[in-house]
Design a protein around this motif. Sequence first.
Motif, PDB file in Angstrom:
ATOM      1  N   THR A 126      -1.639  -6.506  -6.741  1.00 38.77           N
ATOM      2  CA  THR A 126      -1.435  -6.509  -5.290  1.00 38.77           C
ATOM      3  C   THR A 126      -2.761  -6.360  -4.548  1.00 38.77           C
ATOM      4  N   ILE A 127      -3.617  -5.475  -5.053  1.00 43.00           N
ATOM      5  CA  ILE A 127      -4.935  -5.282  -4.428  1.00 43.00           C
ATOM      6  C   ILE A 127      -5.697  -6.601  -4.371  1.00 43.00           C
ATOM      7  N   ILE A 128      -5.746  -7.304  -5.496  1.00 40.59           N
ATOM      8  CA  ILE A 128      -6.548  -8.528  -5.573  1.00 40.59           C
ATOM      9  C   ILE A 128      -5.920  -9.664  -4.767  1.00 40.59           C
ATOM     10  N   PHE A 129      -4.590  -9.801  -4.861  1.00 40.99           N
ATOM     11  CA  PHE A 129      -3.922 -10.923  -4.206  1.00 40.99           C
ATOM     12  C   PHE A 129      -4.009 -10.849  -2.689  1.00 40.99           C
ATOM     13  N   CYS A 130      -4.045  -9.653  -2.158  1.00 43.78           N
ATOM     14  CA  CYS A 130      -3.995  -9.505  -0.697  1.00 43.78           C
ATOM     15  C   CYS A 130      -5.373  -9.428  -0.057  1.00 43.78           C
ATOM     16  N   GLU A 131      -6.433  -9.529  -0.861  1.00 43.92           N
ATOM     17  CA  GLU A 131      -7.773  -9.624  -0.302  1.00 43.92           C
ATOM     18  C   GLU A 131      -7.972 -11.003   0.311  1.00 43.92           C
ATOM     19  N   ARG A 132      -9.019 -11.137   1.100  1.00 45.18           N
ATOM     20  CA  ARG A 132      -9.325 -12.436   1.702  1.00 45.18           C
ATOM     21  C   ARG A 132      -9.942 -13.342   0.647  1.00 45.18           C
ATOM     22  N   GLY A 133      -9.382 -14.542   0.485  1.00 45.47           N
ATOM     23  CA  GLY A 133      -9.912 -15.476  -0.500  1.00 45.47           C
ATOM     24  C   GLY A 133      -8.795 -16.236  -1.192  1.00 45.47           C
ATOM     25  N   LEU A 134      -9.179 -17.098  -2.125  1.00 46.94           N
ATOM     26  CA  LEU A 134      -8.226 -17.890  -2.903  1.00 46.94           C
ATOM     27  C   LEU A 134      -7.828 -17.102  -4.142  1.00 46.94           C
ATOM     28  N   ASP A 147      -8.906 -11.167   8.981  1.00 50.26           N
ATOM     29  CA  ASP A 147     -10.086 -10.327   8.751  1.00 50.26           C
ATOM     30  C   ASP A 147      -9.741  -9.225   7.757  1.00 50.26           C
ATOM     31  N   PHE A 148     -10.748  -8.791   7.022  1.00 47.72           N
ATOM     32  CA  PHE A 148     -10.600  -7.729   6.024  1.00 47.72           C
ATOM     33  C   PHE A 148     -11.409  -6.522   6.484  1.00 47.72           C
ATOM     34  N   ARG A 149     -10.770  -5.339   6.535  1.00 46.98           N
ATOM     35  CA  ARG A 149     -11.508  -4.137   6.931  1.00 46.98           C
ATOM     36  C   ARG A 149     -11.131  -2.970   6.034  1.00 46.98           C
ATOM     37  N   PRO A 150     -12.117  -2.341   5.358  1.00 47.73           N
ATOM     38  CA  PRO A 150     -11.819  -1.181   4.513  1.00 47.73           C
ATOM     39  C   PRO A 150     -11.322   0.002   5.346  1.00 47.73           C
ATOM     40  N   ILE A 151     -10.391   0.778   4.811  1.00 45.67           N
ATOM     41  CA  ILE A 151      -9.938   2.024   5.451  1.00 45.67           C
ATOM     42  C   ILE A 151      -9.779   3.101   4.380  1.00 45.67           C
ATOM     43  N   TYR A 152      -9.760   4.350   4.815  1.00 44.55           N
ATOM     44  CA  TYR A 152      -9.617   5.508   3.911  1.00 44.55           C
ATOM     45  C   TYR A 152     -10.641   5.463   2.769  1.00 44.55           C
ATOM     46  N   LEU A 206      -1.752  -6.166   8.905  1.00 42.67           N
ATOM     47  CA  LEU A 206      -1.177  -5.564   7.705  1.00 42.67           C
ATOM     48  C   LEU A 206      -2.120  -4.494   7.184  1.00 42.67           C
ATOM     49  N   VAL A 207      -1.543  -3.470   6.569  1.00 43.62           N
ATOM     50  CA  VAL A 207      -2.334  -2.399   5.967  1.00 43.62           C
ATOM     51  C   VAL A 207      -1.857  -2.190   4.537  1.00 43.62           C
ATOM     52  N   LEU A 208      -2.791  -2.270   3.575  1.00 41.81           N
ATOM     53  CA  LEU A 208      -2.490  -1.998   2.172  1.00 41.81           C
ATOM     54  C   LEU A 208      -3.098  -0.656   1.790  1.00 41.81           C
ATOM     55  N   ILE A 209      -2.299   0.205   1.175  1.00 40.84           N
ATOM     56  CA  ILE A 209      -2.775   1.492   0.668  1.00 40.84           C
ATOM     57  C   ILE A 209      -2.315   1.629  -0.777  1.00 40.84           C
ATOM     58  N   CYS A 210      -3.253   1.903  -1.678  1.00 42.21           N
ATOM     59  CA  CYS A 210      -2.916   2.030  -3.088  1.00 42.21           C
ATOM     60  C   CYS A 210      -3.568   3.269  -3.685  1.00 42.21           C
ATOM     61  N   ASN A 211      -2.775   4.061  -4.376  1.00 43.96           N
ATOM     62  CA  ASN A 211      -3.273   5.196  -5.151  1.00 43.96           C
ATOM     63  C   ASN A 211      -3.571   4.681  -6.556  1.00 43.96           C
ATOM     64  N   PHE A 212      -4.815   4.294  -6.802  1.00 44.43           N
ATOM     65  CA  PHE A 212      -5.153   3.697  -8.092  1.00 44.43           C
ATOM     66  C   PHE A 212      -5.576   4.785  -9.075  1.00 44.43           C
ATOM     67  N   SER A 213      -4.619   5.630  -9.412  1.00 42.78           N
ATOM     68  CA  SER A 213      -4.871   6.716 -10.362  1.00 42.78           C
ATOM     69  C   SER A 213      -3.550   7.192 -10.947  1.00 42.78           C
ATOM     70  N   ILE A 221      -8.340   6.046  -3.755  1.00 44.20           N
ATOM     71  CA  ILE A 221      -7.474   5.300  -2.838  1.00 44.20           C
ATOM     72  C   ILE A 221      -8.157   3.987  -2.487  1.00 44.20           C
ATOM     73  N   PHE A 222      -7.491   2.889  -2.793  1.00 40.33           N
ATOM     74  CA  PHE A 222      -7.991   1.558  -2.454  1.00 40.33           C
ATOM     75  C   PHE A 222      -7.162   1.091  -1.265  1.00 40.33           C
ATOM     76  N   ALA A 223      -7.781   1.002  -0.093  1.00 37.30           N
ATOM     77  CA  ALA A 223      -7.016   0.674   1.116  1.00 37.30           C
ATOM     78  C   ALA A 223      -7.830  -0.226   2.035  1.00 37.30           C
ATOM     79  N   TYR A 224      -7.118  -1.160   2.673  1.00 38.23           N
ATOM     80  CA  TYR A 224      -7.768  -2.047   3.633  1.00 38.23           C
ATOM     81  C   TYR A 224      -6.717  -2.633   4.565  1.00 38.23           C
ATOM     82  N   SER A 225      -7.210  -3.153   5.688  1.00 41.85           N
ATOM     83  CA  SER A 225      -6.312  -3.837   6.626  1.00 41.85           C
ATOM     84  C   SER A 225      -6.671  -5.309   6.683  1.00 41.85           C
TER      85      SER A 225
END
Length: 557
Positions: free
Chosen positions: A356-364, A485-490, A508-515, A496-500
Amino acid sequence: MMNKKWWHNKVAYQIYPKSFKDTNGDGIGDIPGIISKLDYLKDLGVDILWISPMYQSPMVDNGYDISDYYAIDPMFGSMDEMKQLIKEAKKRNMYILMDLVVNHCSSEHEWFQKAMADPEGEYGSYFYIKDGKDGQPPTNWRSYFGGSVWEKIPGYDNKFYLHSFAKEQPDLNWENEIVREKIYEMICWWMDQGLSGFRIDAIMNIKKDLTWSDLKPDGPDGLADVYKITGKVEGIGDFLMEMKHRCFEPYDALTVGEAMFVKEDILPQFIGEDGYFSTIFAFEPCHAYRKGKNYMNYDWPQPFDEWREETFHNQEIVAKAGFEANIIENHDQPRGASLFIPEEDYGFYSLSALATIIFCERGLPFLYQGQEIGMSNRQWKYDEFNDLETINQYQIALKAGMSKEQALEIARHHSRDNARTPMQWSSEENAGFSKGKPWMPVNENYKVVNVAEEEKEYGSILNFYKRLIAFYKSEEYNEILTYGDFRPIYEKEDHIFAYSRSYGCQKLVLICNFSSKEKDIELSEDYENVIFVNYEQTTVIGNTLKMKPYECVIYEM
C-alpha cells in the motif's frame, strides 16, 4: 500541470521469462507460458508488461549478453510466438515492453567476432579497444562483476577491450556513428513489430571517459568502480536525445530508463516534459541500505529510517522533474518481502502494508513477478547459485577474510538469484512452474506461497493486491493517486510511514505503522472517511489513532 500520457494511470509488471512459466517441460520458462498467463495478469489488474531479455544469447548473464538482436532465443520460443504474444496482449488492451540492452552485446555477436579477428579493422571501432600499459590494463577501473573492465585480446600482448560487466559482454562504442545508426535501426524494427516501448538497461554507462584516466582506488585490489565514470563525464544527453528523437518519439513509446546516480539538477533532462525517457526507476528508496557501504557490511533488513528518509527526499526532487516508476523489487535485487520486512514479521499485514505504501506514492506502480503473492528470499547453498555477480562477491568476501559461513550469509541476503527462482503457481511439484527439472531451484515455501492457494483465500496477499490495484485504478481515486502532490507527514513518529496526496480539492492521507508493535498516533487533523485499510477495523479514541502492527489506513479528507 503535467501533460497526460497514455501510460500514466496504468499498472506495470515485470516478467523474468526464464522463471515465469514453462510449457514444454525443459525447465525454462517460455513465450507460450507467458501467453497462457495473460488472463491471470489481466485479472490482477496489470496493463503493461516488461519482459526481460528473450533475444538470442549464450546466457552468460541470463540474456543480458545478446548475440543477435533480431532473433528470439530458441529456449524461449520463436519469433512467430513473440508476435503472437504481442497480438494476444493487444486483444486484452495490454502493452508489451522489451529490454533494450545496448551498452554492450555478447562476445558471440557477429560484430565482436569480426573485431577480434581484426582489431584494427572496421569492426574493431565498434568496441573500445586500447593499448595497455606495458601489458597491463589501460586503466584501473573495476567492472560491475568484479575484476578489471579490461580483457586482453587473444593473440596480442598489449591490446585490450573494455567490458563494464562480464568479459563476455564487450561495451559498444557509442562514439561511433555507424554503431548508433545500427542500434536505432534495430529499435525501430522492434517497434514496428508492435511493441509499446522498452525498459532500457544500464544506459548510464554508454558515455565513457575518453581520456582513459585512472580513478582513485576504492578497494584493496587497487581498482575503482567503473560506475564512478558516469558522474565524471558529460555528453551522454546528446546520445540519449538522438535516440529519443529517432526511435521513441515517432511511436509514442513508453521508455523506462535504468538510470542510477542521476543528480538532482539534471533530473528534468531525464524525465521532464522533454526528457530523454518517459520515466526512470526509483531505485534510491530500495537501495537506502547500501548508502555509503560495501555489500559486505550492508544492514539487513533495510533500516526503516533510511528507507523513509530516502523515499521522502526522492519524491520531493522527482516531483519537480517528472514521473518515476516505483518498485519494491526486480530481477537485480533481493526480494522486497525479505529486504523490507524482518523475517519474524513476514505475513499478510506486513506485506500488505508495504504494498500500500509503494502503490499510493506518486509515480507508475511497477510489480515484479511473484511480488503479488509475497515471494521471499530462498535459503541457498553455495553450489546452487547461478548469478555471476553473487559468485564473484562470495569469492571476494572470502579473500577479505570472511569465513565460508559469513560469505554465504551475505550472498543469501543479497543475491539476485533470490528474485529469479521459479514463479510459484501452485503446490504441485516444482510449484507448477514446470513438469521438468527447473533451471533454478524453487523456493522451499512454494506449498504455502503460491497463486492457486491464494486465489482461493479471500484474505490472501494476492487478493489484497487485486483490491489495491482496483482502488488505485478506480474512477474516484486514480487521478489523485496518479497526479496528486506528495507531502510527508508525521515524520518524527517512530516507524510511522505517512504522507498525503492532494489534487485539486481532493486530499488523501496514508498512515502506516510499519512495525510489529502497537502504536498510538495523535492525529493533527480530523480524519473522518476511511477509504482503504489492511485490517478489518480501525480504532480512533478521541484524536488518537490506535494502530496495530503493520496497520495501514487511508483517509479521504
